[in-house]
Design an enzyme around this catalytic site. Structure first.
Site, PDB file in Angstrom:
ATOM      1  N   GLY A  13     -37.253  28.545  29.185  1.00 54.67           N
ATOM      2  CA  GLY A  13     -36.190  27.542  29.160  1.00 54.67           C
ATOM      3  C   GLY A  13     -36.276  26.514  28.045  1.00 54.67           C
ATOM      4  CG  ASN A  15     -33.039  28.233  23.100  1.00 56.73           C
ATOM      5  OD1 ASN A  15     -32.630  27.729  22.056  1.00 56.73           O
ATOM      6  ND2 ASN A  15     -33.834  29.293  23.112  1.00 56.73           N
ATOM      7  CG  HIS A 110     -30.265  38.499  19.373  1.00 60.10           C
ATOM      8  ND1 HIS A 110     -30.795  39.232  20.407  1.00 60.10           N
ATOM      9  CD2 HIS A 110     -30.630  39.140  18.232  1.00 60.10           C
ATOM     10  CE1 HIS A 110     -31.451  40.272  19.903  1.00 60.10           C
ATOM     11  NE2 HIS A 110     -31.361  40.237  18.597  1.00 60.10           N
ATOM     12  CD  GLU A 144     -20.675  47.955  21.032  1.00 60.87           C
ATOM     13  OE1 GLU A 144     -21.369  48.449  20.144  1.00 60.87           O
ATOM     14  OE2 GLU A 144     -19.440  47.797  20.930  1.00 60.87           O
TER      15      GLU A 144
HETATM   16  C1  GRF Z   1     -35.199  32.882  22.760  1.00 56.95           C
HETATM   17  O1  GRF Z   1     -35.958  33.388  21.685  1.00 56.95           O
HETATM   18  C2  GRF Z   1     -33.802  33.408  22.704  1.00 56.95           C
HETATM   19  O2  GRF Z   1     -33.327  33.617  21.416  1.00 56.95           O
HETATM   20  C3  GRF Z   1     -33.929  34.734  23.420  1.00 56.95           C
HETATM   21  O3  GRF Z   1     -34.852  34.500  24.444  1.00 56.95           O
HETATM   22  C4  GRF Z   1     -35.706  33.410  24.099  1.00 56.95           C
HETATM   23  C5  GRF Z   1     -35.573  32.399  25.185  1.00 56.95           C
HETATM   24  O4  GRF Z   1     -36.500  31.346  25.076  1.00 56.95           O
HETATM   25  N1  GRF Z   1     -32.635  35.176  23.870  1.00 56.95           N
HETATM   26  P1  GRF Z   1     -36.410  30.082  26.044  1.00 56.95           P
HETATM   27  O5  GRF Z   1     -36.447  30.617  27.480  1.00 56.95           O
HETATM   28  O6  GRF Z   1     -35.122  29.357  25.765  1.00 56.95           O
HETATM   29  O7  GRF Z   1     -37.612  29.264  25.738  1.00 56.95           O
END
Ligand code: GRF
Length: 190
Positions: A13, A15, A110, A144
């Site tokens: 988490g 992000n 991503h 997709e």
């Molecule tokens: C990130 O690298 C994101 O790009 C990918 O999964 C990871 C998630 O990290 N989709 P976090 O859970 O937000 O630390």
């Protein structure tokens, strides 16, 4: 009215934490109304409190099919009025019906410069391919995988002595800036 986000996570988490910080410091004008994890005990659930959002666990091991899971997910989301669904490390592929239902309102981040390196283990694959540039992409989710319209990207260099850990950390730092910017962009465009 303040735009509303529902954030979907599966693990760490970071992000979500960055989105919470960016809201707090006025860099993102939005409100997180709910955080939903498909994994019980996901570390990121703790960050829901930072944005006064309700944490929900919808354990996918309890659902026999993706259709049933996504239906239950929709039911939780319907308790809120999100402008956008934010996939932040949500490690599930959403069903066509779910994507259709929230058409053009689902964003994903991503860890690669799409269309390069769709799918998993992107940092490892960047190193194996000998790429000199890597990065992250925020895109709209379509049915997709990792293919929907790109909203924003951030680039980082690949350095001579990088391993997957150093490279992942460099990309993640950019993700934390990029995601809120991309969300803000979409919200402003309406
Ligand atoms: C990130 O690298 C994101 O790009 C990918 O999964 C990871 C998630 O990290 N989709 P976090 O859970 O937000 O630390």
């Amino acid at each position: 009215m303040m735009p509303e986000l529902v954030v979907l996570i599966s693990g760490r988490g970071s992000n979500l934490k960055a989105i919470a910080d960016n809201i707090k410091y006025g860099r993102l004008n939005a409100k997180v109304s709910a955080v939903i994890s498909n994994k019980p005990g996901a570390k990121g659930l703790e960050y829901a409190a930072l944005v006064s959002a309700k944490p929900h666990v919808l354990d996918d091991s309890e659902y026999p099919s993706s259709q049933e899971y996504d239906l239950a997910l929709s039911k939780i989301i319907d308790k809120y009025t999100p402008d956008l669904l934010i996939l932040a490390g949500f490690m599930r592929i959403l069903t066509k019906d779910f994507v259709k239902r929230f058409n053009n309102r689902i964003l994903n981040i991503h860890p690669s410069l799409l269309p390069k390196h769709k799918g998993l283990n992107t940092h490892q694959r960047v190193l194996a391919a000998g790429d000199r540039v890597h990065g992250a992409t925020v895109h709209f989710v379509t049915d997709e995988l990792d293919t929907g319209p790109i909203i924003m990207q951030a680039e980082v260099p690949v350095l001579e002595n990088d391993d997957t850990a150093t490279l992942a950390a460099r990309v993640l730092k950019q993700e934390h800036i990029l995601y809120s910017r991309a969300i803000q962009k979409v919200l402003l465009q309406g």
